[in-house]
Every structure is written in structure tokens, then in C-alpha cells.
Design an enzyme around this catalytic site. Structure first.
Site, PDB file in Angstrom:
ATOM      1  N   ALA A  66       7.444  -3.794  -3.998  1.00 55.75           N
ATOM      2  CA  ALA A  66       8.193  -5.145  -3.182  1.00 55.75           C
ATOM      3  C   ALA A  66       6.848  -5.440  -2.780  1.00 55.75           C
ATOM      4  O   ALA A  66       5.589  -4.785  -2.471  1.00 55.75           O
ATOM      5  CB  ALA A  66       8.786  -4.241  -1.906  1.00 55.75           C
ATOM      6  N   GLY A 110       9.734  -0.403  -5.665  1.00 54.30           N
ATOM      7  CA  GLY A 110      10.614  -1.547  -6.103  1.00 54.30           C
ATOM      8  C   GLY A 110      10.732  -2.076  -7.381  1.00 54.30           C
ATOM      9  O   GLY A 110      10.984  -2.826  -7.822  1.00 54.30           O
ATOM     10  N   GLU A 113      12.597   0.755  -9.151  1.00 56.63           N
ATOM     11  CA  GLU A 113      13.683   0.661  -8.867  1.00 56.63           C
ATOM     12  C   GLU A 113      14.597  -1.144  -9.508  1.00 56.63           C
ATOM     13  O   GLU A 113      15.864  -0.469 -10.280  1.00 56.63           O
ATOM     14  CB  GLU A 113      14.075  -0.188  -7.333  1.00 56.63           C
ATOM     15  N   GLU A 133       6.409   5.009  -1.676  1.00 51.50           N
ATOM     16  CA  GLU A 133       6.675   4.043  -0.756  1.00 51.50           C
ATOM     17  C   GLU A 133       6.711   5.167   0.906  1.00 51.50           C
ATOM     18  O   GLU A 133       6.182   4.789   2.020  1.00 51.50           O
ATOM     19  CB  GLU A 133       8.544   4.174  -0.578  1.00 51.50           C
TER      20      GLU A 133
HETATM   21  N1  COA Z   1       2.867  -6.630  -2.854  1.00 51.29           N
HETATM   22  C1  COA Z   1       1.326  -7.464  -2.144  1.00 51.29           C
HETATM   23  N2  COA Z   1       0.559  -7.616  -3.287  1.00 51.29           N
HETATM   24  C2  COA Z   1       0.138  -6.808  -4.145  1.00 51.29           C
HETATM   25  C3  COA Z   1       1.162  -6.035  -4.395  1.00 51.29           C
HETATM   26  C4  COA Z   1       2.484  -4.908  -3.683  1.00 51.29           C
HETATM   27  N3  COA Z   1       3.154  -4.467  -4.252  1.00 51.29           N
HETATM   28  N4  COA Z   1       0.861  -4.542  -5.295  1.00 51.29           N
HETATM   29  C5  COA Z   1      -0.571  -5.287  -5.674  1.00 51.29           C
HETATM   30  N5  COA Z   1      -0.690  -6.222  -5.194  1.00 51.29           N
HETATM   31  C6  COA Z   1      -2.074  -7.343  -5.049  1.00 51.29           C
HETATM   32  C7  COA Z   1      -3.191  -6.877  -4.116  1.00 51.29           C
HETATM   33  O1  COA Z   1      -3.213  -7.265  -3.149  1.00 51.29           O
HETATM   34  C8  COA Z   1      -3.878  -7.388  -5.089  1.00 51.29           C
HETATM   35  O2  COA Z   1      -3.876  -9.253  -3.985  1.00 51.29           O
HETATM   36  P1  COA Z   1      -4.826  -9.463  -3.647  1.00 51.29           P
HETATM   37  O3  COA Z   1      -6.431  -9.920  -4.952  1.00 51.29           O
HETATM   38  O4  COA Z   1      -4.396 -11.466  -3.119  1.00 51.29           O
HETATM   39  O5  COA Z   1      -6.047  -8.920  -2.951  1.00 51.29           O
HETATM   40  C9  COA Z   1      -3.583  -7.890  -6.416  1.00 51.29           C
HETATM   41  O6  COA Z   1      -2.338  -7.908  -6.195  1.00 51.29           O
HETATM   42  C10 COA Z   1      -3.879  -7.008  -7.886  1.00 51.29           C
HETATM   43  O7  COA Z   1      -4.518  -5.047  -6.699  1.00 51.29           O
HETATM   44  P2  COA Z   1      -5.009  -4.764  -6.255  1.00 51.29           P
HETATM   45  O8  COA Z   1      -4.972  -3.775  -5.953  1.00 51.29           O
HETATM   46  O9  COA Z   1      -6.590  -5.461  -6.393  1.00 51.29           O
HETATM   47  O10 COA Z   1      -5.554  -3.630  -8.543  1.00 51.29           O
HETATM   48  P3  COA Z   1      -5.884  -2.377  -8.428  1.00 51.29           P
HETATM   49  O11 COA Z   1      -5.870  -2.490 -10.204  1.00 51.29           O
HETATM   50  O12 COA Z   1      -7.014  -2.963  -7.553  1.00 51.29           O
HETATM   51  O13 COA Z   1      -4.462  -1.520  -7.821  1.00 51.29           O
HETATM   52  C11 COA Z   1      -2.266  -0.430  -8.132  1.00 51.29           C
HETATM   53  C12 COA Z   1      -3.390  -1.517  -8.084  1.00 51.29           C
HETATM   54  C13 COA Z   1      -0.669  -1.116  -8.430  1.00 51.29           C
HETATM   55  C14 COA Z   1      -2.676   0.648  -7.627  1.00 51.29           C
HETATM   56  C15 COA Z   1      -2.552  -1.046  -6.551  1.00 51.29           C
HETATM   57  O14 COA Z   1      -2.107  -2.615  -6.086  1.00 51.29           O
HETATM   58  C16 COA Z   1      -1.095  -0.560  -5.121  1.00 51.29           C
HETATM   59  O15 COA Z   1      -1.183   0.340  -4.463  1.00 51.29           O
HETATM   60  N6  COA Z   1      -0.429  -1.461  -5.371  1.00 51.29           N
HETATM   61  C17 COA Z   1       0.661  -1.192  -4.158  1.00 51.29           C
HETATM   62  C18 COA Z   1       1.234  -0.594  -4.822  1.00 51.29           C
HETATM   63  C19 COA Z   1       2.562   0.344  -4.082  1.00 51.29           C
HETATM   64  O16 COA Z   1       2.568   0.996  -2.849  1.00 51.29           O
HETATM   65  N7  COA Z   1       4.077  -0.837  -4.042  1.00 51.29           N
HETATM   66  C20 COA Z   1       4.748  -0.299  -3.914  1.00 51.29           C
HETATM   67  C21 COA Z   1       5.577  -0.904  -2.527  1.00 51.29           C
HETATM   68  S1  COA Z   1       6.602  -0.044  -1.746  1.00 51.29           S
END
Ligand code: COA
Length: 259
Positions: A66, A110, A113, A133
Site C-alpha cells: 500500500a 498489499g 495481497e 505491515e
Molecule cells: N509506499 C509508498 N512509497 C513507496 C513504497 C510504499 N509502500 N515502497 C517504496 N516506495 C517509494 C519510496 O518511498 C521511494 O520513493 P522516493 O524515491 O520518492 O523516495 C521509491 O519508492 C523507491 O523506493 P526505495 O525505498 O528508495 O527503494 P529501495 O530499493 O531502497 O528499497 C524496499 C526497496 C521495497 C525495501 C523499500 O522501498 C520498502 O521497504 N518499501 C516499503 C515496503 C512496505 O513496507 N510495504 C508494505 C506497506 S503496508
């Protein structure tokens, strides 16, 4: 098809590929994706496409969950409304034709999901899966606690959700979370091959199989067996059943029309 900002739909014969197109945000699901996803699925329901593939744009991510940015402004009431509304998850679940999640990278929260709401899942060797989450102080709210548990069993689902840890594609395969794992370069061609194989089958029977199998995890065995007999009987009203039986007896390949 209408023009969408966060979604693209490409048709290849009887197979459609729906791509969530926010690669700069790793295809995170915001409200717009939900709204446009639901609208695109409504259009594809009426289309003569027979199998749908759902994937994410770019090489890095299927869907990274999400949109966490949107969580900040949500109240309990707005969040509950959003998820009780017609969500992308539920529209996929209720979509009458087979849906394959083609998982090309991060498949988190999500995103997982969404993949779980699909009927089959293929993954690249580089795909990573988690329900993170718990690390945000919340629980999965798009069906994860229920669908993941039904699919892979309580013990494995519990560990994934309680730890928030990522698992790799081979572990996902071993758990039964995905049906197939392919080298990244072959993911699309192999998934389309699978979709095309299914697209040749009788469309009404495919729909009834989907309904019956989904009923299995939502009912008890006696109710499910009764429902199966009724759905089986419906097949006998279709031209496709006549065609399938005739083709077998005439030793030729059937041509199903979905009638
Ligand atoms: N919601 C909103 N933005 C997200 C996102 C999410 N779930 N997952 C990634 N992004 C965005 C980041 O904020 C970043 O945006 P920016 O460039 O404007 O700062 C962009 O996507 C790239 O992500 P980044 O974190 O820089 O990539 P990374 O390779 O360093 O890490 C992940 C990848 C997937 C490990 C990391 O993005 C992450 O942990 N994301 C969240 C995952 C999560 O908790 N999802 C469940 C939500 S309920």
C-alpha cells in the site's frame, strides 16, 4: 479501454496484461490504483479476453505494498471505508476469468495481497515476498491474514506476518505461495505460455472451476460438494460441453466459444 494514469492494459490475442504503472514508487497501491484497477477490471469483464495477467512496471518491483504516504492522512473511518469499498483485491477475487499474478520483483504487503487475490502466481527468481505491515505497527488489511493462511497454512503464514521478514522466490515456491519460478528473462514468455494454454479451454467451465474452488475455502465440505454438483450440471447446458465431447469422440481438437 479507457486511458488510465496508473494502469496500462495490453491485449495479446485472448490474453490481457494489466500492469500497475508507478515504477518510481515501486508500484505502491494508492487510491488511484485501486479506483483505476477496479474500472479496468469492469471493462475487461465485458471484453472477449479470456485470461488476465497482472504485473508491475519496471524490473524491480511487482507491488511494494500500500502507498505508505497515504496512510499518514487516514483516519479509522476513512481507511475502513476505503477497504470496505470495492477494492482492487476484491475485484480481482470476483473477476470471472482466470487471473495470473506475474511477480517480477518486490511483492510486499498489499502487493502480496494482490497476488493472493489472483488465481495463480508465477515469479521471477529475483522476486521477494513479505507482509511487512507489522513493522509499521499495523496488520495486513487487504485479505492477507485470511488468503495467505488458506493458501500456505497457519504456521507458515503466522511466521511471515509476525516477523515481517522477506522470503525469496524458491522459498515461496516451496511454501506453495507461487506456482512457478522462472529466470527473470523468461518470466513474461513462460507466464504468457501458461495463460495461452488456459485461454484455449472452455471459458464457462473455467469460470465455474474458479467459482467452485474459491467456494472450497469459504464453506464446509458438504456445502462445497453440493455446490460442485450444481455447477457441474450447468456445464451440461453449454455448447462448449457438446463441442468438447464431440471433439473427443471425433478425435479432433475442440474449439470452445464460451457459449
Ligand atoms: N509506499 C509508498 N512509497 C513507496 C513504497 C510504499 N509502500 N515502497 C517504496 N516506495 C517509494 C519510496 O518511498 C521511494 O520513493 P522516493 O524515491 O520518492 O523516495 C521509491 O519508492 C523507491 O523506493 P526505495 O525505498 O528508495 O527503494 P529501495 O530499493 O531502497 O528499497 C524496499 C526497496 C521495497 C525495501 C523499500 O522501498 C520498502 O521497504 N518499501 C516499503 C515496503 C512496505 O513496507 N510495504 C508494505 C506497506 S503496508
Amino acid at each position: 479501454m479507457a486511458n488510465y494514469e496508473t494502469i496500462t492494459v495490453e491485449k495479446r490475442g485472448k490474453v490481457a496484461i494489466l500492469t500497475i504503472n508507478r515504477p518510481d514508487k515501486l508500484n505502491a497501491l494508492n487510491k488511484q490504483v485501486h479506483t483505476e484497477g477496479v474500472a479496468a477490471l469492469a471493462e475487461l469483464r465485458r471484453d472477449d479476453v479470456r485470461v488476465l495477467i497482472v504485473t508491475g512496471a519496471g524490473e524491480k518491483s511487482f507491488v511494494a505494498g500500500a502507498d505508505i504516504g497515504e496512510f499518514a492522512g487516514q483516519t479509522p473511518v476513512t481507511q475502513r471505508d476505503l477497504f470496505h469499498e470495492k477494492t482492487f483485491f476484491n475485484s480481482i477475487d470476483a473477476f470471472p476469468k482466470p487471473v495470473i499474478a506475474m511477480v517480477n520483483g518486490f511483492c510486499l504487503g498489499g502487493g502480496n495481497e494482490l497476488a493472493l487475490a489472483c488465481d495463480l502466481r508465477t515469479a521471477s527468481e529475483t522476486a521477494r515476498f513479505s507482509q511487512p505491515e507489522i513493522n509499521l505497527g499495523i496488520i495486513p488489511g487487504g485479505g492477507g491474514t485470511q488468503r495467505l493462511t488458506h493458501l500456505i497454512g497457519e504456521g507458515r503464514a503466522m511466521e511471515i506476518m509476525l516477523t515481517g521478514d522477506m522470503i525469496d522466490a524458491q522459498t515461496a515456491l516451496q511454501f506453495g505461495l507461487v506456482n512457478h519460478v522462472y529466470p527473470a528473462a523468461e518470466l513474461e514468455s513462460k507466464t504468457i505460455e501458461l495463460a495461452e494454454k488456459i485461454a484455449e479451454k472452455a471459458p464457462i467451465a473455467l469460470q465455474l472451476i474458479k467459482e467452485a474452488v474459491k467456494f472450497a475455502s469459504r464453506s464446509n465440505l458438504d456445502e462445497g460438494l453440493r455446490r460442485e454438483v450444481d455447477l457441474f450440471a450447468i456445464c451440461f447446458s453449454t455448447e462448449d460441453k457438446q463441442e468438447g465431447v464431440s471433439a473427443f469422440l471425433e478425435k479432433r481438437k475442440p474449439v470452445f466459444k464460451g457459449k
